[in-house]
Design an enzyme around this catalytic site. Structure first.
Site, PDB file in Angstrom:
ATOM      1  N   ASP A   9      -9.114  29.815 -44.554  1.00 52.82           N
ATOM      2  CA  ASP A   9     -10.086  30.098 -45.597  1.00 52.82           C
ATOM      3  C   ASP A   9     -11.373  29.358 -45.216  1.00 52.82           C
ATOM      4  OD1 ASP A   9     -11.115  30.758 -48.257  1.00 52.82           O
ATOM      5  OD2 ASP A   9     -10.739  28.651 -48.727  1.00 52.82           O
ATOM      6  N   ASP A  11     -14.582  28.476 -47.773  1.00 59.90           N
ATOM      7  CA  ASP A  11     -15.078  27.588 -48.824  1.00 59.90           C
ATOM      8  C   ASP A  11     -13.963  26.670 -49.320  1.00 59.90           C
ATOM      9  OD1 ASP A  11     -17.814  28.677 -49.197  1.00 59.90           O
ATOM     10  OD2 ASP A  11     -16.728  30.485 -49.761  1.00 59.90           O
ATOM     11  N   ASP A 167      -7.271  26.130 -49.584  1.00 58.65           N
ATOM     12  CA  ASP A 167      -7.353  25.065 -50.599  1.00 58.65           C
ATOM     13  C   ASP A 167      -7.019  25.540 -52.001  1.00 58.65           C
ATOM     14  OD1 ASP A 167      -9.903  26.543 -50.524  1.00 58.65           O
ATOM     15  OD2 ASP A 167     -10.543  25.092 -52.026  1.00 58.65           O
TER      16      ASP A 167
END
Length: 219
Positions: A9, A11, A167
């Site tokens: 991922d 961001d 995250d």
């Protein structure tokens, strides 16, 4: 090394972009007569694409207003992409070591594709990515596994030999749905508890721990 490829991922995983996202959306909200939010509120707003970000930030306003806010956000963010956004400490070096191990690396984000490519190229110049993708027309967003599976196929790696690092619960759900080895990072936008609850096979709190977890993964 058991994993042959790892997808990341963007961001909250590779780059800390929350401040620029919040500033751009708050600018857009105020331009359309809507109240801004504290930066911390965006920890829960992001992760499922820019349309969902606009929906949450506007409090579920009429679709036409959401569209106007989104257009203003996009125009502002386009010129403020690098105001505060930076790579997380140690991440670039850890990824470079993985690449040196012969692991193929890719980025898969729900952020707009153009922004993803620009951020990865400028903030992680020392990393050789085999493919970098954001949200694209006609391709379902994470946690739908379609894009992750297509990216693994593009890299020539079976899903069960591929790691997926993120995250948020969206990332861990993607990893699980795609049959990949999910690793959650705690320096991003969500908690370790959320990551574990959504099936993270490992949860790490530093770039060094991430490198170790990927090198010793047992899919």
């Amino acid at each position: 090394m058991l994993l042959r490829a790892v997808l990341f991922d963007l961001d909250g995983t590779l780059v800390d972009s929350l401040g620029d996202i919040a500033t751009a959306m708050n600018h857009a909200l105020q331009q359309h007569g809507l109240p801004p939010h504290p930066e911390a509120a965006y920890l829960r707003f992001v992760g499922e694409g820019v349309a969902k970000l606009a929906e949450r930030a506007t409090g579920g306003a009429a679709p036409s207003l959401q569209g106007q806010v989104l257009a203003t956000y996009h125009a502002y963010y386009d010129t403020h992409l690098f105001d505060r956004t930076c790579a997380y400490p140690g991440v670039e070096a850890a990824l470079a070591e993985l690449a040196a191990d012969g692991v193929r690396l890719g980025v898969l984000s729900n952020k707009s594709d153009d922004f993803v490519k620009r951020l990865a190229a400028r903030l992680l110049p020392g990393v050789t990515f085999s493919a970098v993708y954001g949200e694209r027309p006609g391709i379902p967003r994470k946690p739908d596994p379609t894009a992750a599976l297509a990216l693994a196929a593009e890299l020539g790696v079976a899903p069960d030999a591929c790691g997926f690092v993120g995250d948020t619960s969206v990332d861990m759900d993607t990893a699980k749905a795609a049959g990949m080895y999910g690793v959650g990072v705690t320096w991003g936008f969500r908690t370790a508890e959320e990551l574990r609850a959504h099936g993270a096979r490992a949860v790490v709190s530093s770039a060094g721990e991430l490198l170790a977890a990927l090198r010793t993964a047992a899919p």
